[in-house]
Scaffold this motif. Structure first.
Motif, PDB file in Angstrom:
ATOM      1  N   ILE A  63       0.831  -1.207   0.000  1.00 45.50           N
ATOM      2  CA  ILE A  63       0.000   0.000   0.000  1.00 45.50           C
ATOM      3  C   ILE A  63       0.864   1.256   0.000  1.00 45.50           C
ATOM      4  O   ILE A  63       0.578   2.216  -0.712  1.00 45.50           O
ATOM      5  CB  ILE A  63      -0.986  -0.027   1.184  1.00 45.50           C
ATOM      6  CG1 ILE A  63      -2.003  -1.160   0.961  1.00 45.50           C
ATOM      7  CG2 ILE A  63      -1.691   1.310   1.347  1.00 45.50           C
ATOM      8  CD1 ILE A  63      -2.887  -1.459   2.147  1.00 45.50           C
ATOM      9  N   TRP A  64       1.958   1.253   0.778  1.00 40.68           N
ATOM     10  CA  TRP A  64       2.859   2.412   0.802  1.00 40.68           C
ATOM     11  C   TRP A  64       3.466   2.679  -0.572  1.00 40.68           C
ATOM     12  O   TRP A  64       3.773   3.831  -0.900  1.00 40.68           O
ATOM     13  CB  TRP A  64       3.985   2.197   1.806  1.00 40.68           C
ATOM     14  CG  TRP A  64       3.678   2.649   3.193  1.00 40.68           C
ATOM     15  CD1 TRP A  64       3.550   1.861   4.291  1.00 40.68           C
ATOM     16  CD2 TRP A  64       3.455   3.986   3.652  1.00 40.68           C
ATOM     17  NE1 TRP A  64       3.259   2.623   5.405  1.00 40.68           N
ATOM     18  CE2 TRP A  64       3.195   3.935   5.035  1.00 40.68           C
ATOM     19  CE3 TRP A  64       3.442   5.227   3.022  1.00 40.68           C
ATOM     20  CZ2 TRP A  64       2.939   5.060   5.802  1.00 40.68           C
ATOM     21  CZ3 TRP A  64       3.177   6.360   3.789  1.00 40.68           C
ATOM     22  CH2 TRP A  64       2.937   6.271   5.151  1.00 40.68           C
ATOM     23  N   HIS A  65       3.651   1.641  -1.390  1.00 36.64           N
ATOM     24  CA  HIS A  65       4.267   1.817  -2.698  1.00 36.64           C
ATOM     25  C   HIS A  65       3.269   2.198  -3.800  1.00 36.64           C
ATOM     26  O   HIS A  65       3.674   2.447  -4.929  1.00 36.64           O
ATOM     27  CB  HIS A  65       5.059   0.562  -3.089  1.00 36.64           C
ATOM     28  CG  HIS A  65       6.337   0.459  -2.341  1.00 36.64           C
ATOM     29  ND1 HIS A  65       6.444  -0.214  -1.138  1.00 36.64           N
ATOM     30  CD2 HIS A  65       7.568   0.974  -2.595  1.00 36.64           C
ATOM     31  CE1 HIS A  65       7.680  -0.112  -0.695  1.00 36.64           C
ATOM     32  NE2 HIS A  65       8.383   0.597  -1.563  1.00 36.64           N
ATOM     33  N   LEU A  66       2.005   2.233  -3.455  1.00 31.36           N
ATOM     34  CA  LEU A  66       1.008   2.711  -4.423  1.00 31.36           C
ATOM     35  C   LEU A  66       1.139   4.223  -4.560  1.00 31.36           C
ATOM     36  O   LEU A  66       1.645   4.885  -3.648  1.00 31.36           O
ATOM     37  CB  LEU A  66      -0.405   2.375  -3.929  1.00 31.36           C
ATOM     38  CG  LEU A  66      -0.803   0.905  -3.873  1.00 31.36           C
ATOM     39  CD1 LEU A  66      -2.165   0.752  -3.189  1.00 31.36           C
ATOM     40  CD2 LEU A  66      -0.848   0.319  -5.276  1.00 31.36           C
ATOM     41  N   PRO A  67       0.683   4.785  -5.670  1.00 28.17           N
ATOM     42  CA  PRO A  67       0.626   6.247  -5.733  1.00 28.17           C
ATOM     43  C   PRO A  67      -0.201   6.755  -4.544  1.00 28.17           C
ATOM     44  O   PRO A  67      -1.192   6.120  -4.162  1.00 28.17           O
ATOM     45  CB  PRO A  67      -0.081   6.523  -7.065  1.00 28.17           C
ATOM     46  CG  PRO A  67       0.169   5.297  -7.883  1.00 28.17           C
ATOM     47  CD  PRO A  67       0.207   4.156  -6.910  1.00 28.17           C
ATOM     48  N   PRO A  68       0.185   7.864  -3.926  1.00 26.69           N
ATOM     49  CA  PRO A  68      -0.488   8.330  -2.712  1.00 26.69           C
ATOM     50  C   PRO A  68      -2.002   8.427  -2.814  1.00 26.69           C
ATOM     51  O   PRO A  68      -2.711   8.121  -1.864  1.00 26.69           O
ATOM     52  CB  PRO A  68       0.127   9.706  -2.458  1.00 26.69           C
ATOM     53  CG  PRO A  68       1.454   9.644  -3.132  1.00 26.69           C
ATOM     54  CD  PRO A  68       1.270   8.751  -4.327  1.00 26.69           C
ATOM     55  N   ASP A  69      -2.499   8.835  -3.978  1.00 28.51           N
ATOM     56  CA  ASP A  69      -3.947   9.017  -4.118  1.00 28.51           C
ATOM     57  C   ASP A  69      -4.649   7.805  -4.738  1.00 28.51           C
ATOM     58  O   ASP A  69      -5.807   7.883  -5.133  1.00 28.51           O
ATOM     59  CB  ASP A  69      -4.250  10.273  -4.937  1.00 28.51           C
ATOM     60  CG  ASP A  69      -3.664  10.218  -6.330  1.00 28.51           C
ATOM     61  OD1 ASP A  69      -2.834   9.332  -6.621  1.00 28.51           O
ATOM     62  OD2 ASP A  69      -4.042  11.075  -7.154  1.00 28.51           O
ATOM     63  N   ALA A  70      -3.958   6.662  -4.773  1.00 29.43           N
ATOM     64  CA  ALA A  70      -4.554   5.450  -5.347  1.00 29.43           C
ATOM     65  C   ALA A  70      -5.678   4.943  -4.446  1.00 29.43           C
ATOM     66  O   ALA A  70      -5.645   5.071  -3.236  1.00 29.43           O
ATOM     67  CB  ALA A  70      -3.486   4.371  -5.500  1.00 29.43           C
ATOM     68  N   SER A  71      -6.659   4.348  -5.080  1.00 27.06           N
ATOM     69  CA  SER A  71      -7.734   3.705  -4.336  1.00 27.06           C
ATOM     70  C   SER A  71      -7.602   2.200  -4.527  1.00 27.06           C
ATOM     71  O   SER A  71      -6.922   1.735  -5.434  1.00 27.06           O
ATOM     72  CB  SER A  71      -9.096   4.195  -4.821  1.00 27.06           C
ATOM     73  OG  SER A  71      -9.262   3.889  -6.188  1.00 27.06           O
ATOM     74  N   GLY A  72      -8.250   1.450  -3.642  1.00 22.95           N
ATOM     75  CA  GLY A  72      -8.175   0.004  -3.770  1.00 22.95           C
ATOM     76  C   GLY A  72      -8.777  -0.687  -2.568  1.00 22.95           C
ATOM     77  O   GLY A  72      -9.505  -0.087  -1.778  1.00 22.95           O
TER      78      GLY A  72
END
Length: 123
Positions: A26-35
């Motif tokens: 989750i930390w490596h996702l783009p900051p504004d990513a949803s999921g």
């Protein structure tokens, strides 16, 4: 409402490693990513990956909302600005005999809050 915390006593080390791996994802996702992720054994939707990761750490690792001294056996908790619902889950786990009122003014985020609370209530 009963929730099984992410780190139960069974296979604690294995679960801790799994949770750490998921948090790293989750930390490596783009900051504004949803999921979605799994927390308390149910799917949990987030609308902002960085917000989820920071809030999860503050609530479940740092225990920012742990009341000290301990509060009464039952009561009312007001969660004003409940966001996606991590705080609601924390309060439900740690203060199961309390009535929780959660408010979220942003309509799109409120829909995510409702989905997350609904998913956890199905358990």
């Amino acid at each position: 409402m009963k929730f099984d915390f992410l780190f139960s006593s069974q296979n604690k080390n294995k679960q801790a490693k799994s949770a750490a791996k998921e948090m790293a994802r989750i930390w490596h996702l783009p900051p504004d990513a949803s999921g979605y992720t799994y927390i308390f054994g149910t799917p949990f939707r987030f609308h902002h990956a960085a917000s989820f990761a920071v809030t999860y750490k503050e609530l479940f690792q740092d225990e920012l909302y742990k009341f000290n001294p301990a509060i009464s056996e039952s009561g009312v908790i007001l969660d004003c600005g409940a966001n996606m619902g991590l705080s609601v889950l924390y309060f439900s786990l740690h203060y199961p005999n309390h009535q929780i009122f959660a408010f979220e003014p942003e309509e799109a985020v409120f829909e995510i809050l409702k989905e997350n609370v609904h998913n956890c209530k199905k358990r």
